[in-house]
Design a protein around this motif. Structure first.
Motif, mmCIF file in Angstrom:
data_model
loop_
_atom_site.group_PDB
_atom_site.id
_atom_site.type_symbol
_atom_site.label_atom_id
_atom_site.label_comp_id
_atom_site.label_asym_id
_atom_site.label_seq_id
_atom_site.Cartn_x
_atom_site.Cartn_y
_atom_site.Cartn_z
ATOM 1 N N MET A 1 0.829 -1.286 0.173
ATOM 2 C CA MET A 1 0.065 0.205 -0.057
ATOM 3 C C MET A 1 0.986 1.122 -0.133
ATOM 4 O O MET A 1 1.873 1.308 0.829
ATOM 5 N N TRP A 22 -5.828 11.363 -0.240
ATOM 6 C CA TRP A 22 -7.051 10.199 0.455
ATOM 7 C C TRP A 22 -6.226 9.706 1.424
ATOM 8 O O TRP A 22 -5.551 8.487 1.210
ATOM 9 N N GLN A 24 -5.590 7.729 5.224
ATOM 10 C CA GLN A 24 -5.878 6.719 6.374
ATOM 11 C C GLN A 24 -5.415 7.142 7.505
ATOM 12 O O GLN A 24 -3.995 7.157 7.707
ATOM 13 N N VAL A 29 -10.903 7.527 6.793
ATOM 14 C CA VAL A 29 -10.229 8.099 5.475
ATOM 15 C C VAL A 29 -10.785 9.190 5.495
ATOM 16 O O VAL A 29 -11.875 9.694 5.526
ATOM 17 N N ARG A 53 -5.396 5.930 0.533
ATOM 18 C CA ARG A 53 -6.357 5.269 0.095
ATOM 19 C C ARG A 53 -7.316 5.603 -0.954
ATOM 20 O O ARG A 53 -8.292 5.881 -1.082
ATOM 21 N N ASP A 55 -7.655 4.419 -3.812
ATOM 22 C CA ASP A 55 -8.481 3.322 -4.134
ATOM 23 C C ASP A 55 -9.874 2.887 -3.262
ATOM 24 O O ASP A 55 -10.767 2.265 -3.619
ATOM 25 N N ALA A 56 -9.891 3.503 -2.352
ATOM 26 C CA ALA A 56 -11.391 3.366 -1.391
ATOM 27 C C ALA A 56 -12.460 3.662 -2.048
ATOM 28 O O ALA A 56 -13.500 3.045 -1.702
#
Length: 305
Positions: A1, A22, A24, A29, A53, A55-56
C-alpha cells in the motif's frame, strides 16, 4: 500500500492543491485538499508513514484548508477550514494553517463519528491493556502521553478515546501528539529523536507544535485494545508522583464530563461508559518529573513473563 512518503514533496503538494489526498488514519479515511505550503509540509513530515487510500472510493470526511479571497490574501492573510464544502469555523491567521488542520480533524471525529463513545482523553496501551487519560487543558496529559509512547507504550490517541459500542474495545486513532508552550522543550529534551512540526506562536493555546507518532503505533492502527485503567493526570510543579485510587462513581462522572457524545448516545452512552468503569481500575495521578511518572506506569503494567 502506498504511503505519504512514497509520493515525494512535489507530488504531495500537487495532489493536495488539486484532486486531494486520501489519507487513512486509524478507522477513518479523509480526503484533504489545500494549496497551502505549511499544510503540505506538516503532512509530509508527520504523516510520512500513513497509508493512502485513493482506491477506497469513499472518504469519511471531506475537508479543505483554503485562503479567503479579497484583501485578506494580502493584509493579515488567513486560513479557513471547510467541511463538505462549508466553512466550519472562524478563519485563523495563515501561520496557524497546520494546527488548524489537526484541530479540524479532531472536530470531524468528535462531532461526526457517533458509532463510538468519544472521550476527550489520551489513550496508551501495553500488553493489550489500555490506559485512558482524561484531563482538561494544562493538566500535562499530552506531555505524559508523549513520554509514555516513547518509552514502551503504544499510542492509540493523544486527544480522542474511541470506544466501540458493540464490544467495548478501544479503537486506535494514532496521530501526531499536540504539545504546548514549555512542554515542547520538555519532550524535545526528554526524547532526543522526537520529530516535531515547526512551533506556531500566538494561537489561542499559546505556542503549539505536534510530535510525530511512533512508527509502531501507526503500523498497529487497526489493532484495538481493552480498557484496563482510567487515570486522571495532573501536573504539579515540584510534586512527587502520587497515584491514588478513585471511586467508581466519581470516575464515572468525571469521564462523562469529558465525553463529547455521551448524552447524544443516550442509553448506549451510559452502557458504554459503565463498561469502561466496570472493567478498569480508576486513579487520580499527580506528577512533576517524567522519570517518576514513567516508573509509576511501569508498576501498573509490568512486562509480561
Amino acid at each position: 500500500m502506498l504511503t505519504v512518503s512514497t509520493l515525494g514533496r512535489a507530488e504531495l503538494g500537487r495532489r493536495l492543491a488539486g484532486p486531494g489526498l486520501w489519507l487513512q488514519t486509524g478507522a477513518f479515511v479523509t480526503r484533504i485538499r489545500s494549496p497551502i505550503d505549511a499544510v503540505a509540509d506538516g503532512i509530509a513530515l508527520l504523516y510520512a508513514d500513513y497509508p493512502l487510500r485513493e482506491d477506497a472510493g469513499f472518504a469519511d470526511f471531506h475537508i479543505a484548508l483554503t485562503r479567503p479571497g479579497g484583501l485578506r490574501r494580502f493584509v493579515r492573510p488567513q486560513v479557513s477550514f471547510e467541511y463538505d464544502g462549508n466553512v466550519a469555523f472562524r478563519p485563523l491567521p495563515l501561520a496557524q494553517a497546520y494546527p488548524m488542520f489537526e484541530w479540524g480533524l479532531n472536530w470531524c471525529v468528535s462531532s461526526r463519528a457517533h458509532g463510538y463513545l468519544i472521550i476527550h482523553a489520551a489513550v496508551v496501551e501495553k500488553e493489550g491493556r489500555a490506559a485512558i487519560l482524561p484531563a482538561p487543558p494544562g493538566s500535562g496529559k499530552s506531555t505524559l502521553c508523549a513520554a509514555l509512547v516513547n518509552n514502551g507504550w503504544r499510542l492509540l490517541s493523544d486527544e480522542l478515546a474511541m470506544l466501540r459500542l458493540e464490544d467495548g474495545m478501544l479503537v486506535p486513532l494514532p496521530r501526531p501528539v499536540s504539545l504546548k508552550n514549555g512542554s515542547i522543550r520538555v519532550i524535545g529534551d526528554y526524547v532526543p529523536g522526537a520529530v516535531f512540526s515547526r512551533p506556531v506562536t500566538d494561537t489561542t493555546k499559546g505556542t503549539v507544535a505536534h510530535m510525530k507518532a511512533p512508527p509502531d503505533s501507526i503500523a498497529r492502527a487497526l489493532e484495538p485494545a481493552r480498557p484496563a485503567w482510567v487515570i486522571f493526570p495532573k501536573y504539579e510543579a515540584g510534586a512527587a508522583a502520587r497515584l491514588e485510587r478513585a471511586g467508581k462513581a466519581e470516575a464515572f462522572m468525571q469521564l462523562a464530563a469529558n465525553a463529547f457524545n455521551y448524552t447524544l448516545l443516550g442509553r448506549q452512552g451510559f452502557d458504554a461508559l459503565a463498561s469502561i468503569i466496570g472493567q478498569s481500575d480508576s486513579y487520580s495521578f499527580s506528577y512533576s518529573a517524567l522519570d517518576d511518572a514513567l516508573d509509576t506506569f511501569a508498576r501498573l503494567a509490568p512486562p509480561a513473563p
